[in-house]
Design an enzyme around this catalytic site. Structure first.
Site, PDB file in Angstrom:
ATOM      1  N   THR A  55       0.862  -1.174   0.000  1.00 34.27           N
ATOM      2  CA  THR A  55       0.000   0.000   0.000  1.00 34.27           C
ATOM      3  C   THR A  55       0.898   1.222   0.000  1.00 34.27           C
ATOM      4  O   THR A  55       1.935   1.214   0.664  1.00 34.27           O
ATOM      5  CB  THR A  55      -0.860   0.017   1.284  1.00 34.27           C
ATOM      6  OG1 THR A  55      -1.685  -1.141   1.307  1.00 34.27           O
ATOM      7  CG2 THR A  55      -1.719   1.262   1.374  1.00 34.27           C
ATOM      8  N   GLY A  77       0.627  -4.087   4.158  1.00 36.56           N
ATOM      9  CA  GLY A  77       0.703  -5.519   4.401  1.00 36.56           C
ATOM     10  C   GLY A  77      -0.680  -6.142   4.382  1.00 36.56           C
ATOM     11  O   GLY A  77      -1.612  -5.578   3.801  1.00 36.56           O
TER      12      GLY A  77
HETATM   13  N1  GLY Z   1      -2.998  -3.378   3.089  1.00 34.22           N
HETATM   14  C1  GLY Z   1      -3.698  -3.500   1.907  1.00 34.22           C
HETATM   15  C2  GLY Z   1      -4.679  -4.575   1.874  1.00 34.22           C
HETATM   16  O1  GLY Z   1      -4.570  -5.560   2.576  1.00 34.22           O
HETATM   17  O2  GLY Z   1      -5.613  -4.466   1.121  1.00 34.22           O
END
Ligand code: GLY
Length: 330
Positions: free
Chosen positions: A190, A242
């Site tokens: 992300t 994550g």
């Molecule tokens: N951290 C992004 C997701 O798991 O969608």
């Protein structure tokens, strides 16, 4: 900090060249290892972002602010650049598709001074989800819009879109399989970007295509306030990256900000929350989650559950990619 200053110009030039080429920044040189929060907080804006490509976002956001833009402008344009580039295959429409073969995007933005926020989830065919999130914050009575409604809202606000006429067919094909999709745990990076501006105010944003192969309709941590992003203008801000399922079950970024309120520096706050989650989760430290944080005085920190984690830090004095090792299990 000395290395940060000395490498500024070279890295800055490299970043601009990459911007011109339209390429995502990967690890071009060894990042600077960091195990503690930065000592003396620098003057002026301080920007921190997830991953090496985050440096393109922090560098552009700083430029935007130095040209007179607000921290929110910096968040929108910095993250917007990563969405355009589709960095790491996990941000923007070029991100990894879901189990039905198309991208559903999540994004969130939060402004410290008025504690306002906007969020979109499972958004289809909109090039800049972060812009949609900002429009939700600034031009709707709501905080979060999802799916069809979010797309309609984004189109009403003139945001750039792509043709989604083939999606009903893909959805139909997926639905007719009548099988359970595989676990969607392939890639879940992300772009998270946090800014302390020169006035001492905080803002943050996040954007992702979410886990590759996720079930259609799956929403991760990134658009969920207090999970993938949280900003408290009195204290600090935090963002996660994550595996969202392991972040959102703990409202992790709220926990980080509250640890800072209780007196921890950003580095310790990120580490403590990973220990907190690992102590409660059946997976222990095998969580695939990382965090960045910044406090009101400009100190930054980062931590990761079970891997090295590179992240970008930019100030008017310099810009660099740092890294932390995985936390040591207790
Ligand atoms: N951290 C992004 C997701 O798991 O969608």
């Amino acid at each position: 900090m000395t290395r940060l200053f000395s490498t500024r110009r070279r890295r800055g030039l490299a970043a601009f060249a990459l911007l011109a080429l339209g390429a995502c920044q990967t690890m071009t040189s060894e990042p600077v290892a960091h195990t503690e929060s930065a000592s003396a907080p620098p003057h002026g804006p301080v920007l921190i972002a997830t991953w090496p490509f985050g440096q393109q976002a922090t560098d552009l956001a700083l430029q935007v602010m130095q040209a007179g833009g607000s921290a929110l402008d910096g968040i929108e344009q910095g993250i917007g650049l990563i969405e355009s580039l589709g960095c790491d295959g996990t941000v923007g429409l070029a991100g990894r598709p879901n189990a039905a073969g198309y991208a559903q995007l999540d994004a969130c933005i939060m402004n410290g001074p008025d504690h306002n926020a906007g969020s979109v989830a499972a958004l289809e065919g909109i090039v800049h989800p972060i812009s949609a999130a900002r429009r939700v914050m600034e031009h709707s009575p709501h905080v979060m819009l999802v799916g069809e409604g979010a797309r309609w809202f984004a189109l009403q606000h003139g945001l750039e879109s792509v043709d989604v006429s083939e999606l009903p067919e893909k959805k139909q094909a997926f639905a007719s399989q009548q099988t359970t999709p595989p676990d969607g745990e392939v890639g879940h990076d992300t772009i998270g970007l946090l800014i302390l501006d020169a006035q001492g105010d905080l803002a943050g944003g996040a954007s992702t295509s979410g886990a590759g192969g996720k079930w259609p309709g799956r929403v991760g941590d990134s658009p969920i306030l207090g999970s993938g992003l949280y900003v408290d203008n009195e204290v600090g801000a935090a963002a996660g990256t994550g595996l969202g399922e392991n972040i959102m079950r703990y409202a992790a970024t709220t926990l980080i900000v509250e640890r800072m309120r209780a007196g921890l520096d950003p580095q310790s706050a990120c580490e403590e929350v990973i220990h907190h989650i690992a102590a409660r989760d059946p997976r222990g430290y095998d969580l695939s989650i990382c965090f960045i944080a910044i406090d009101k005085s400009g100190r930054v920190g980062a931590a990761c559950s079970n891997d090295e984690f590179p992240y970008a830090v930019t100030t008017p004095a310099g810009s660099e990619v740092r890294k932390v090792s995985a936390v040591q299990p207790r």
